[in-house]
Motif scaffolding. Structure first.
Motif, PDB file in Angstrom:
ATOM      1  N   MET A  50       0.824  -1.190   0.000  1.00 34.09           N
ATOM      2  CA  MET A  50       0.000   0.000   0.000  1.00 34.09           C
ATOM      3  C   MET A  50       0.873   1.260   0.000  1.00 34.09           C
ATOM      4  O   MET A  50       0.619   2.199  -0.763  1.00 34.09           O
ATOM      5  N   ALA A  51       1.919   1.292   0.839  1.00 28.40           N
ATOM      6  CA  ALA A  51       2.808   2.450   0.892  1.00 28.40           C
ATOM      7  C   ALA A  51       3.472   2.687  -0.457  1.00 28.40           C
ATOM      8  O   ALA A  51       3.576   3.821  -0.929  1.00 28.40           O
ATOM      9  N   ASN A  52       3.898   1.604  -1.086  1.00 31.28           N
ATOM     10  CA  ASN A  52       4.530   1.724  -2.395  1.00 31.28           C
ATOM     11  C   ASN A  52       3.543   2.270  -3.430  1.00 31.28           C
ATOM     12  O   ASN A  52       3.876   3.130  -4.263  1.00 31.28           O
ATOM     13  N   ALA A  53       2.304   1.797  -3.360  1.00 37.99           N
ATOM     14  CA  ALA A  53       1.274   2.250  -4.299  1.00 37.99           C
ATOM     15  C   ALA A  53       0.927   3.717  -4.082  1.00 37.99           C
ATOM     16  O   ALA A  53       0.687   4.475  -5.042  1.00 37.99           O
ATOM     17  N   ILE A  54       0.884   4.171  -2.823  1.00 35.65           N
ATOM     18  CA  ILE A  54       0.607   5.585  -2.532  1.00 35.65           C
ATOM     19  C   ILE A  54       1.678   6.466  -3.154  1.00 35.65           C
ATOM     20  O   ILE A  54       1.386   7.482  -3.803  1.00 35.65           O
ATOM     21  N   ALA A  55       2.951   6.085  -2.975  1.00 34.76           N
ATOM     22  CA  ALA A  55       4.048   6.874  -3.524  1.00 34.76           C
ATOM     23  C   ALA A  55       4.008   6.898  -5.050  1.00 34.76           C
ATOM     24  O   ALA A  55       4.204   7.955  -5.680  1.00 34.76           O
ATOM     25  N   GLU A  56       3.715   5.753  -5.670  1.00 37.49           N
ATOM     26  CA  GLU A  56       3.672   5.686  -7.134  1.00 37.49           C
ATOM     27  C   GLU A  56       2.503   6.500  -7.688  1.00 37.49           C
ATOM     28  O   GLU A  56       2.634   7.178  -8.720  1.00 37.49           O
ATOM     29  N   THR A  57       1.365   6.445  -7.021  1.00 36.52           N
ATOM     30  CA  THR A  57       0.199   7.202  -7.487  1.00 36.52           C
ATOM     31  C   THR A  57       0.441   8.695  -7.371  1.00 36.52           C
ATOM     32  O   THR A  57       0.127   9.468  -8.291  1.00 36.52           O
ATOM     33  N   ALA A  58       1.020   9.124  -6.241  1.00 35.00           N
ATOM     34  CA  ALA A  58       1.325  10.548  -6.062  1.00 35.00           C
ATOM     35  C   ALA A  58       2.288  11.033  -7.136  1.00 35.00           C
ATOM     36  O   ALA A  58       2.129  12.119  -7.695  1.00 35.00           O
ATOM     37  N   CYS A 102      -9.177  16.807  -7.118  1.00 35.75           N
ATOM     38  CA  CYS A 102      -9.012  15.517  -7.790  1.00 35.75           C
ATOM     39  C   CYS A 102      -8.816  14.418  -6.750  1.00 35.75           C
ATOM     40  O   CYS A 102      -8.489  14.683  -5.591  1.00 35.75           O
ATOM     41  N   GLU A 103      -8.995  13.181  -7.217  1.00 39.32           N
ATOM     42  CA  GLU A 103      -8.874  12.032  -6.322  1.00 39.32           C
ATOM     43  C   GLU A 103      -8.486  10.822  -7.162  1.00 39.32           C
ATOM     44  O   GLU A 103      -9.079  10.568  -8.209  1.00 39.32           O
ATOM     45  N   PHE A 104      -7.494  10.056  -6.701  1.00 39.64           N
ATOM     46  CA  PHE A 104      -7.000   8.913  -7.469  1.00 39.64           C
ATOM     47  C   PHE A 104      -6.877   7.695  -6.554  1.00 39.64           C
ATOM     48  O   PHE A 104      -6.301   7.776  -5.460  1.00 39.64           O
ATOM     49  N   LEU A 105      -7.439   6.587  -7.033  1.00 41.27           N
ATOM     50  CA  LEU A 105      -7.359   5.347  -6.287  1.00 41.27           C
ATOM     51  C   LEU A 105      -5.924   4.810  -6.364  1.00 41.27           C
ATOM     52  O   LEU A 105      -5.395   4.577  -7.452  1.00 41.27           O
ATOM     53  N   ALA A 106      -5.303   4.610  -5.210  1.00 39.02           N
ATOM     54  CA  ALA A 106      -3.922   4.132  -5.161  1.00 39.02           C
ATOM     55  C   ALA A 106      -3.835   2.643  -4.894  1.00 39.02           C
ATOM     56  O   ALA A 106      -2.992   1.937  -5.465  1.00 39.02           O
ATOM     57  N   TRP A 107      -4.714   2.135  -4.027  1.00 42.56           N
ATOM     58  CA  TRP A 107      -4.599   0.725  -3.643  1.00 42.56           C
ATOM     59  C   TRP A 107      -5.935   0.243  -3.109  1.00 42.56           C
ATOM     60  O   TRP A 107      -6.671   1.003  -2.463  1.00 42.56           O
ATOM     61  N   GLN A 108      -6.273  -1.004  -3.397  1.00 39.96           N
ATOM     62  CA  GLN A 108      -7.426  -1.618  -2.762  1.00 39.96           C
ATOM     63  C   GLN A 108      -7.114  -3.076  -2.485  1.00 39.96           C
ATOM     64  O   GLN A 108      -6.402  -3.731  -3.243  1.00 39.96           O
ATOM     65  N   GLY A 109      -7.622  -3.542  -1.362  1.00 42.07           N
ATOM     66  CA  GLY A 109      -7.339  -4.914  -0.964  1.00 42.07           C
ATOM     67  C   GLY A 109      -7.946  -5.190   0.391  1.00 42.07           C
ATOM     68  O   GLY A 109      -8.860  -4.488   0.842  1.00 42.07           O
ATOM     69  N   GLU A 110      -7.394  -6.205   1.061  1.00 43.45           N
ATOM     70  CA  GLU A 110      -7.959  -6.637   2.327  1.00 43.45           C
ATOM     71  C   GLU A 110      -6.945  -6.500   3.442  1.00 43.45           C
ATOM     72  O   GLU A 110      -5.767  -6.827   3.278  1.00 43.45           O
ATOM     73  N   LEU A 111      -7.403  -5.955   4.578  1.00 44.01           N
ATOM     74  CA  LEU A 111      -6.576  -5.836   5.774  1.00 44.01           C
ATOM     75  C   LEU A 111      -7.351  -6.401   6.949  1.00 44.01           C
ATOM     76  O   LEU A 111      -8.454  -5.923   7.258  1.00 44.01           O
ATOM     77  N   TYR A 112      -6.823  -7.405   7.599  1.00 43.66           N
ATOM     78  CA  TYR A 112      -7.455  -7.984   8.784  1.00 43.66           C
ATOM     79  C   TYR A 112      -8.920  -8.362   8.528  1.00 43.66           C
ATOM     80  O   TYR A 112      -9.804  -8.099   9.342  1.00 43.66           O
ATOM     81  N   GLY A 113      -9.167  -8.908   7.337  1.00 45.05           N
ATOM     82  CA  GLY A 113     -10.514  -9.355   6.998  1.00 45.05           C
ATOM     83  C   GLY A 113     -11.462  -8.249   6.590  1.00 45.05           C
ATOM     84  O   GLY A 113     -12.667  -8.483   6.428  1.00 45.05           O
ATOM     85  N   ARG A 114     -10.959  -7.039   6.344  1.00 42.06           N
ATOM     86  CA  ARG A 114     -11.815  -5.912   5.966  1.00 42.06           C
ATOM     87  C   ARG A 114     -11.370  -5.367   4.612  1.00 42.06           C
ATOM     88  O   ARG A 114     -10.161  -5.335   4.296  1.00 42.06           O
ATOM     89  N   SER A 115     -12.311  -4.915   3.816  1.00 41.54           N
ATOM     90  CA  SER A 115     -12.033  -4.366   2.486  1.00 41.54           C
ATOM     91  C   SER A 115     -11.601  -2.910   2.626  1.00 41.54           C
ATOM     92  O   SER A 115     -12.257  -2.117   3.302  1.00 41.54           O
ATOM     93  N   VAL A 116     -10.504  -2.559   1.953  1.00 37.91           N
ATOM     94  CA  VAL A 116      -9.932  -1.219   2.097  1.00 37.91           C
ATOM     95  C   VAL A 116      -9.661  -0.633   0.713  1.00 37.91           C
ATOM     96  O   VAL A 116      -9.119  -1.315  -0.160  1.00 37.91           O
ATOM     97  N   LYS A 117     -10.023   0.639   0.527  1.00 35.66           N
ATOM     98  CA  LYS A 117      -9.678   1.414  -0.655  1.00 35.66           C
ATOM     99  C   LYS A 117      -8.903   2.648  -0.206  1.00 35.66           C
ATOM    100  O   LYS A 117      -9.336   3.337   0.723  1.00 35.66           O
ATOM    101  N   VAL A 118      -7.786   2.927  -0.860  1.00 40.62           N
ATOM    102  CA  VAL A 118      -6.922   4.030  -0.469  1.00 40.62           C
ATOM    103  C   VAL A 118      -6.807   5.009  -1.637  1.00 40.62           C
ATOM    104  O   VAL A 118      -6.523   4.597  -2.774  1.00 40.62           O
ATOM    105  N   TYR A 119      -7.018   6.299  -1.339  1.00 35.59           N
ATOM    106  CA  TYR A 119      -6.989   7.344  -2.365  1.00 35.59           C
ATOM    107  C   TYR A 119      -5.959   8.413  -1.988  1.00 35.59           C
ATOM    108  O   TYR A 119      -5.742   8.711  -0.813  1.00 35.59           O
ATOM    109  N   VAL A 120      -5.338   8.987  -3.026  1.00 33.44           N
ATOM    110  CA  VAL A 120      -4.563  10.217  -2.860  1.00 33.44           C
ATOM    111  C   VAL A 120      -5.451  11.336  -3.374  1.00 33.44           C
ATOM    112  O   VAL A 120      -5.903  11.293  -4.529  1.00 33.44           O
ATOM    113  N   VAL A 121      -5.705  12.337  -2.531  1.00 31.45           N
ATOM    114  CA  VAL A 121      -6.722  13.348  -2.869  1.00 31.45           C
ATOM    115  C   VAL A 121      -6.196  14.755  -2.647  1.00 31.45           C
ATOM    116  O   VAL A 121      -5.260  14.983  -1.880  1.00 31.45           O
TER     117      VAL A 121
END
Length: 537
Positions: free
Chosen positions: A383-391, A401-420
């Protein structure tokens, strides 16, 4: 949802090992010359004295010499054999070895009663007999001093601490011991060892015999100062052959010293004239080194006395049944190192931590800069690598603006991460987002990789970490913790950078103080304006 710290720790531990293996690759930009101070490995630093020793070893080996170890602890009789009537003057400079004598330890009724008071019971006759045997064996040298308390504890069935107390309080014989000198000395010069070694090999090895040894010698000076210490390293060699002359010494001296940058040589008869050399053969070697020219020392003309050689006296050699001529050359390693590394005080060279000459290289400072908070899971690192690459990819996009950087699962929960970036009429990232932390001439800077700052990266040491890289680690770490707590949203932002901590970097306090003491600075700042937002289902 209440935060369960124990469960969070268990979840972290499940992924930590795999995360650690990937950390260098994921957290670091594509910079093969960067230093990765948190997880990477870097080559250590040599002490200049031991680097010089290693270089001398290579130099001797390149000249065909065989390395040996000469005796370090020698009977004073060897000095008498080598120096004859002048031995007393030499022995006056030697350190004699002393040891504690083995005392006669008695077991009186008073001592037995005292032992009983300490252990809280009476001491049986069998135990008294065991203690007598132990002290007798100690007197005979069958039990070493460091095993004595263990044996006493075993005999009395007590712990070691109580046994030490008994020895301290009951047996004053041990406290009253004073060292007694032996006839053993610490080698004051390498020649003492050479005679012993050559007496064993000179009639066995094929001629010519070429040996060298680089090792400690000890000399009882009036005191230590800028030019002498109680212990020093001698780099010494011998050449044994049927026909050895002063010319052999000159040739070895030149061949050895040219490998250290010395260019010209002068040879002068040594007025000291040691008795173990043939009269007229003891020679001082003066060498010219361009590094000395114009300096503040008495050697500013470039010339310095650097070594001494001579031909061993047949009289001294006959004391050891050595029948062939022997040329011996020696030089002080510390003196050579002082020239090569620009020291005027031998104490600063050998003991820099004790005498105030502490110097941190740019590499040392770079290693002290670390990422403060890092993800604990493999997913977090990705996720950290994806945030840096998206930025980096969308840094100049117009906001809002808003850009999706990473999505996946953490501790059984669905997570979407954006740089905004919500504010209008600006860009996704501020201009300093790609600044890289670099150490240059003892100072720390956060600067971009542009032509203006090229010298900083070419001659300095990069930490391998841009603002966006370390900040992305913080954002990923906080998203991990938010997912573990059950938060629905997590937001991490940075605006204007004013120091290392603003971009999730830290530096050891002692290194900060060092930089300040040397007049350096830590200039890590700039407009960054980045926000990372996570949606957690």
């Amino acid at each position: 949802m209440k935060f369960d710290a124990r469960r969070y720790r268990e979840l972290v531990e499940e992924d930590f090992e795999d995360a650690w293996k990937r950390s260098v690759e994921v957290l670091s930009p594509k910079n093969p010359n960067a230093v990765y101070p948190r997880y990477g490995y870097a080559y250590g630093e040599e002490h200049p004295l031991f680097k010089t020793i290693n270089d001398l070893r290579k130099a001797y080996l390149s000249l065909g010499f065989r390395e040996v170890v000469n005796p370090l602890i020698v009977e004073d009789s060897h000095v008498r054999r080598q120096f004859g009537k002048e031995a007393l003057a030499v022995l006056d400079r030697c350190f004699y070895l002393a040891s504690l004598p083995k005392p006669n330890v008695g077991m009186s009724a008073e001592k037995i009663a005292k032992i009983g008071e300490i252990i809280g019971r009476s001491v049986g006759s069998e135990e008294v007999g065991s203690l007598q045997q132990i002290f007798h064996a100690y007197k005979k040298g069958k039990i070493d001093g460091d095993d004595l308390s263990f044996e006493v504890a075993k005999a009395l069935k007590i712990d070691d601490i109580t046994a030490v107390r008994i020895l301290d309080e009951v047996f004053p014989e041990f406290k009253e011991l004073k060292p007694e000198a032996s006839s053993l000395t610490l080698r004051s010069h390498m020649t003492t060892g050479w005679f012993i070694t050559l007496s064993k090999v000179a009639d066995k090895l094929p001629l010519p015999i070429k040996l060298f040894s680089i090792d400690r010698c000890f000399r009882k000076e009036q005191g230590e100062d800028a030019t002498r210490l109680y212990t020093y390293f001698s780099a010494s060699c011998v050449v044994v052959d049927e026909d050895v002359s002063v010319d052999e010494g000159k040739a070895v001296a030149e061949a050895l010293l040219r490998q250290f940058g010395f260019e010209k040589f002068r040879f002068k008869p040594d007025e000291k004239r040691s008795k173990y050399y043939i009269p007229g053969t003891q020679t001082e070697v003066f060498a010219f080194h361009p590094k000395l020219v114009g300096g503040n020392t008495k050697y500013k003309d470039g010339w310095i006395e650097i070594a001494t050689f001579g031909i061993y006296s047949p009289t001294a050699l006959s004391q050891y049944d050595i029948e062939y001529p022997v040329m011996n050359l020696g030089l002080g390693v510390e003196r050579l190192a002082m020239i090569l590394y620009d020291y005027s005080d031998v104490r600063e060279l050998v003991y820099p931590w004790l005498y105030g000459r502490i110097e941190l290289s740019d590499m040392d400072i770079a290693r002290a800069i670390k990422v403060a908070e890092v993800p604990n899971t493999t997913a977090g690192l990705r996720m950290a690598n994806a945030i840096a690459e998206t930025a980096e990819k969308y840094a100049n996009e117009q906001s809002p603006c808003e850009f999706l950087a990473w999505q996946g699962e953490l501790y059984g929960r669905s997570v979407k991460v954006y740089v905004v970036e919500r504010e209008p009429s600006t860009k996704l990232c501020g201009p300093a987002y790609a600044n890289e932390v670099v150490v240059y001439q003892g100072s720390v800077y956060g600067v971009p990789r542009t032509e203006k700052w090229s010298e900083y990266f070419e001659k300095g040491i990069s930490t391998g970490m841009r603002y966006i890289d370390s900040f992305a680690c913080l954002a990923a770490r906080q998203i991990e913790e938010g997912a573990a707590r059950g938060n629905a949203e997590v937001e991490t932002r940075v605006r204007v950078v004013e120091g290392l901590s603003d971009v999730n970097l830290s530096m050891q306090d002692n290194v900060r103080r060092y930089i300040a003491s040397k007049g350096g600075k830590i200039d890590v700042r700039g407009p960054m304006f980045i926000t990372v937002r996570a949606e957690i289902d």
